[in-house]
Each structure stands twice: as structure tokens, then as C-alpha cells.
Scaffold this motif. Structure first.
Motif, PDB file in Angstrom:
ATOM      1  N   GLY A  19       0.857  -1.156   0.000  1.00  0.00           N
ATOM      2  CA  GLY A  19       0.000   0.000   0.000  1.00  0.00           C
ATOM      3  C   GLY A  19       0.903   1.218   0.000  1.00  0.00           C
ATOM      4  N   GLN A  20       0.427   2.307   0.538  1.00  0.00           N
ATOM      5  CA  GLN A  20       1.223   3.525   0.523  1.00  0.00           C
ATOM      6  C   GLN A  20       2.087   3.586   1.771  1.00  0.00           C
ATOM      7  OE1 GLN A  20       1.658   4.647  -2.076  1.00  0.00           O
ATOM      8  NE2 GLN A  20       0.013   5.723  -3.097  1.00  0.00           N
ATOM      9  N   GLY A  21       3.135   2.777   1.795  1.00  0.00           N
ATOM     10  CA  GLY A  21       4.112   2.828   2.868  1.00  0.00           C
ATOM     11  C   GLY A  21       3.834   1.829   3.969  1.00  0.00           C
ATOM     12  N   PHE A  22       4.649   1.925   5.033  1.00  0.00           N
ATOM     13  CA  PHE A  22       4.528   1.022   6.167  1.00  0.00           C
ATOM     14  C   PHE A  22       4.596   1.856   7.433  1.00  0.00           C
ATOM     15  CE2 PHE A  22       8.911   1.488   5.043  1.00  0.00           C
ATOM     16  CZ  PHE A  22       8.995   1.061   3.725  1.00  0.00           C
ATOM     17  N   TRP A  23       3.813   2.929   7.428  1.00  0.00           N
ATOM     18  CA  TRP A  23       3.779   3.858   8.554  1.00  0.00           C
ATOM     19  C   TRP A  23       3.420   3.113   9.834  1.00  0.00           C
ATOM     20  CZ3 TRP A  23       5.328   8.148  10.502  1.00  0.00           C
ATOM     21  CH2 TRP A  23       4.619   8.787  11.518  1.00  0.00           C
ATOM     22  N   GLY A  24       4.275   3.271  10.863  1.00  0.00           N
ATOM     23  CA  GLY A  24       4.032   2.637  12.148  1.00  0.00           C
ATOM     24  C   GLY A  24       4.468   1.193  12.208  1.00  0.00           C
ATOM     25  N   ASN A  25       5.100   0.690  11.181  1.00  0.00           N
ATOM     26  CA  ASN A  25       5.557  -0.697  11.158  1.00  0.00           C
ATOM     27  C   ASN A  25       7.073  -0.752  11.014  1.00  0.00           C
ATOM     28  OD1 ASN A  25       3.017  -2.735  10.672  1.00  0.00           O
ATOM     29  ND2 ASN A  25       2.621  -0.684   9.899  1.00  0.00           N
ATOM     30  N   ARG A 298      14.579   3.400  13.288  1.00  0.00           N
ATOM     31  CA  ARG A 298      13.150   3.124  13.100  1.00  0.00           C
ATOM     32  C   ARG A 298      12.769   1.793  13.733  1.00  0.00           C
ATOM     33  NH1 ARG A 298       9.596   5.543   9.131  1.00  0.00           N
ATOM     34  NH2 ARG A 298       8.375   3.682   9.586  1.00  0.00           N
ATOM     35  N   ASN A 299      13.546   0.768  13.446  1.00  0.00           N
ATOM     36  CA  ASN A 299      13.213  -0.557  13.946  1.00  0.00           C
ATOM     37  C   ASN A 299      13.512  -0.706  15.437  1.00  0.00           C
ATOM     38  OD1 ASN A 299      12.284  -1.333  11.459  1.00  0.00           O
ATOM     39  ND2 ASN A 299      14.200  -2.255  10.809  1.00  0.00           N
ATOM     40  N   TYR A 300      14.517   0.002  15.912  1.00  0.00           N
ATOM     41  CA  TYR A 300      14.816   0.011  17.353  1.00  0.00           C
ATOM     42  C   TYR A 300      13.650   0.626  18.120  1.00  0.00           C
ATOM     43  CZ  TYR A 300      17.523   0.674  21.660  1.00  0.00           C
ATOM     44  OH  TYR A 300      17.986   0.627  22.958  1.00  0.00           O
ATOM     45  N   PHE A 301      13.131   1.750  17.601  1.00  0.00           N
ATOM     46  CA  PHE A 301      11.995   2.395  18.255  1.00  0.00           C
ATOM     47  C   PHE A 301      10.764   1.486  18.230  1.00  0.00           C
ATOM     48  CE2 PHE A 301       8.260   5.075  18.485  1.00  0.00           C
ATOM     49  CZ  PHE A 301       8.582   5.978  19.484  1.00  0.00           C
ATOM     50  N   HIS A 306      11.678   3.748  22.165  1.00  0.00           N
ATOM     51  CA  HIS A 306      12.539   4.913  22.350  1.00  0.00           C
ATOM     52  C   HIS A 306      13.729   4.776  21.406  1.00  0.00           C
ATOM     53  CE1 HIS A 306      15.773   2.828  24.615  1.00  0.00           C
ATOM     54  NE2 HIS A 306      14.784   2.099  25.110  1.00  0.00           N
ATOM     55  N   TYR A 307      14.432   5.895  21.180  1.00  0.00           N
ATOM     56  CA  TYR A 307      15.608   5.895  20.322  1.00  0.00           C
ATOM     57  C   TYR A 307      16.864   5.736  21.160  1.00  0.00           C
ATOM     58  CZ  TYR A 307      12.340   7.614  16.795  1.00  0.00           C
ATOM     59  OH  TYR A 307      11.283   7.753  15.939  1.00  0.00           O
ATOM     60  N   THR A 308      17.992   5.565  20.505  1.00  0.00           N
ATOM     61  CA  THR A 308      19.244   5.358  21.217  1.00  0.00           C
ATOM     62  C   THR A 308      20.368   6.168  20.581  1.00  0.00           C
ATOM     63  OG1 THR A 308      20.878   3.698  21.924  1.00  0.00           O
ATOM     64  CG2 THR A 308      19.796   3.314  19.810  1.00  0.00           C
ATOM     65  N   GLU A 309      21.343   6.563  21.400  1.00  0.00           N
ATOM     66  CA  GLU A 309      22.566   7.190  20.910  1.00  0.00           C
ATOM     67  C   GLU A 309      23.663   6.172  20.646  1.00  0.00           C
ATOM     68  OE1 GLU A 309      22.796   9.787  24.421  1.00  0.00           O
ATOM     69  OE2 GLU A 309      22.964  11.455  23.006  1.00  0.00           O
TER      70      GLU A 309
END
Length: 359
Positions: A19-25, A298-301, A306-309
Motif C-alpha cells: 500500500g502507501q508505505g509502512f507507517w508505524g511498522n 526506526r526498527n529500534y523504536f 525509544h531511540y538510542t545514541e
């Protein structure tokens, strides 16, 4: 005719939605090597008659691109009908010419800004400054019906990003059918399309009003092809999914990853003079390396919320692109994160929503 950037680490293997992207996946794994195709676009000094036939002297003296391949690249068989493109420019327009082999040329849609890929179509994608945001899409069928839009971001980076109420001012689109359209009683040779987009329409997203010598844009082309049956002397689409054939392969069935598109280099040289070599981009490998941080974040979140440094947490201790200086500096921000790499006297930055730029 195309460059290859060696990818040392695969992306995380994950499921994804079409579809139009994989927003939230989770983000998909890229299963083919990153090797964007390249093209040198010459400047014509002779007037162009835009009629769909591609027989002007400037077109005759211009090189064809490579034949289109499946959107997934070498993961799928080559297309059974040939498609090739040419590009030119002058002080007024960016010109595109495409020829498509097709034994049965048909079209149904006549309303401007209809969803043209429901017919067989030809599509142009332009990201002038290569930041993957604020890019253009144009779709045309054999009736010359157009669907043009600006994408503020790719569909996977935000919802409601398509501005399809926008029309390209001064757009010229002409189709030539080598045969007869919507006539199943005979066999056609194909159809060609010639398109002229005014520079004025592209100035909001382009780095310069006119391209500078050696300037490179992210560009791709797509051809959507449907299987049809002939029923009571009419073309009827089958239930089979469409074929997606492209100039520069994406590796997955999804055009809206501008980072994967090909590279077009502009020159002031005329097509009659020719012989301008494509210059390997210095910035594209750096952007591609930073893109791996974006994919992993993206996949870590998605897993951790949460994100990471930490490059260790992202499994990116070593450079993902051979020859690119590493590591980047990653900082967490109120809106997510940013990662930066030094390049020459500048810094290349990528952020949470995928925008990448030089500052």
C-alpha cells in the motif's frame, strides 16, 4: 553506466505492509545491492516540438537509458515488454521521453488527478535536492491523462503527506500511439510519451533555478503494467496484481524511498557534442551510510519505544558503506534524534523523519 556502493551490513529482516508505505511498522530489509543507475542529461539549444514522437534532432542525438527492470531488481524476472527513457533540458523545461513496447495499448481514465496507475501508465519521480522530502510525482496514461502531486515526505515518515491538489503549472504532456488505442482487433507496437516540466514549477524544491554543471538529482521512473483479457471485443483487467517496472530498481514493491532512486547529472554540453562522463557522487555514499542509522533507529523504536545514541545498540559499530568515515555523532532531540558525519568542510545530517541534508 551505474555505480555500486558496497553494503557491508544487511538491514534488519522485518515484515512490512504494502500500500502507501509502512507507517508505524518495522522497516523492510533491502534484499538487493544498492547500485543506483545513472544518466547524463544534456542541454539542447534547438527548439523542441513536444508531440510524443521523440524524433527531434536533440532526442535522436541523446542516449537511451538502460531497459527497465522489475521494481525488485534481480529478485524477479526481467519485464516481458521493453521500456526506455531519455532526458534533456533547456532554459525553460526539463524534458522526458519514454518508449514502451505494448501489443495492446489501452486506457480508461480521463479525469485529471485520477489514480492513474489503475491504468497502464508511465511515472516520473523527482527529488531535486536529494533530501528525500518535498519531491514530485507525475503519472500519465495513454490518454495523456495526468496525475501530478508533491510529497512533503515519503508515506512511511508521516501520514497525509501527498498534496495531489497541486498541478504542475505549464506542464506539457503528449502521447503517441504506434497503433490504435482501445482496439483489441489488432496488434500495436507500443506507445511513447514526451513530457516537458517548466523549471518554474520545480523551483521550490530545487537547489538552483537552472541546474548547474555537474549537479545531480535523485530521479526514478516507473511503468505500471496490468494483465488484460479480451472479452466481447473489449479489454478487461484480470485479477492478477500489476507489474511494476522501473529504471533504477528499488528492491521492494514501493517507489516512495527516494534514497534508492537513480542519479541524473546535468551538463551544459549539447547532445550533439556528447561524451560527458558521469561523475561518481561523493555525497551519495555518505547519505546512504547515514540512511542505515535511520533504518536501524526506526526498527529500534518499534521494538523499544525509544531511540538510542548507541551505535552498538544499532549494530552499526563498523561503517556500513566502504570508504565512508565513521562513526557519526548521534544525539537525541525533543523530536527524536539526529546523526551527523563530517564531509569535506561540511556536515551531512539525517534526522528522525528521514530528511538528510548538507550544512
Amino acid at each position: 553506466m551505474h555505480s555500486v556502493i558496497k553494503r557491508l551490513f544487511p538491514l534488519i529482516v522485518t515484515p512490512y505492509m504494502f500500500g502507501q508505505g509502512f507507517w508505524g511498522n518495522e522497516f523492510p530489509e533491502l534484499k538487493i545491492e544498492y547500485a543506483p543507475r545513472t544518466y547524463v542529461c544534456y542541454k539542447t539549444s534547438t527548439p523542441m516540438l513536444v508531440d510524443g514522437k521523440l524524433n527531434d534532432p536533440a532526442w535522436v542525438n541523446s542516449k537511451w537509458s538502460e531497459s527497465f527492470v522489475d521494481i525488485e531488481g534481480n529478485l524477479k524476472p526481467d519485464p516481458f515488454y521493453d521500456t526506455k527513457v531519455k532526458m534533456l533540458w533547456d532554459d525553460n523545461y526539463f524534458y522526458f521521453g519514454a518508449e514502451m513496447e505494448e501489443p495492446h495499448v489501452w486506457a480508461t481514465l480521463t479525469a485529471r488527478d485520477a489514480v492513474i496507475f489503475k491504468d497502464n501508465d508511465f511515472e516520473i519521480f523527482l527529488d531535486p535536492d536529494g533530501d528525500t522530502h518535498n519531491y514530485y510525482e507525475l503519472e500519465v496514461n495513454a490518454f495523456e491523462t495526468e496525475w501530478d502531486l508533491i510529497l512533503l515526505k515519503p508515506y512511511h515518515d508521516q501520514s497525509k503527506v501527498a498534496v495531489d491538489s497541486w498541478d504542475i503549472p505549464g506542464l506539457i504532456t503528449k502521447v503517441h500511439v504506434n497503433g490504435t488505442i482501445n482496439d483489441p482487433s489488432d496488434m500495436d507496437k507500443g506507445w511513447s510519451v514526451e513530457i516537458a516540466i517548466p523549471w518554474k514549477a520545480l523551483e521550490e524544491c530545487a537547489p538552483n533555478f537552472h541546474p548547474q554543471e555537474g549537479e545531480q538529482w535523485k530521479v526514478n521512473f516507473s511503468r505500471v503494467q496490468w494483465d488484460v483479457d479480451i472479452v466481447e471485443e473489449q479489454y478487461v483487467k484480470t485479477d492478477s496484481p500489476e507489474f511494476n517496472w522501473v529504471w533504477s530498481p528499488q528492491g521492494l514493491i514501493y517507489m516512495h524511498m527516494p534514497d534508492l532512486w537513480g542519479l541524473v547529472q546535468f551538463t551544459e554540453v549539447s547532445p550533439e557534442q556528447g561524451n560527458v562522463e558521469f561523475q561518481e557522487s561523493e555525497i551519495d555514499p555518505i547519505k546512504w551510510a547515514l540512511r542505515q542509522v535511520y533504518y536501524r533507529q526506526r526498527n529500534y523504536f518499534f521494538k523499544k519505544n525509544h531511540y538510542t545514541e548507541s551505535l552498538k545498540e544499532l549494530n552499526l559499530i563498523k561503517t556500513p558503506v566502504e570508504g565512508v568515515p565513521w562513526p557519526p555523532e548521534i544525539v537525541l532531540t525533543p523530536s527524536g534524534w539526529e546523526a551527523a558525519l563530517k564531509w569535506d568542510q561540511s556536515t551531512v545530517v539525517i534526522r528522525t523523519d528521514g530528511k538528510v541534508w548538507v550544512k
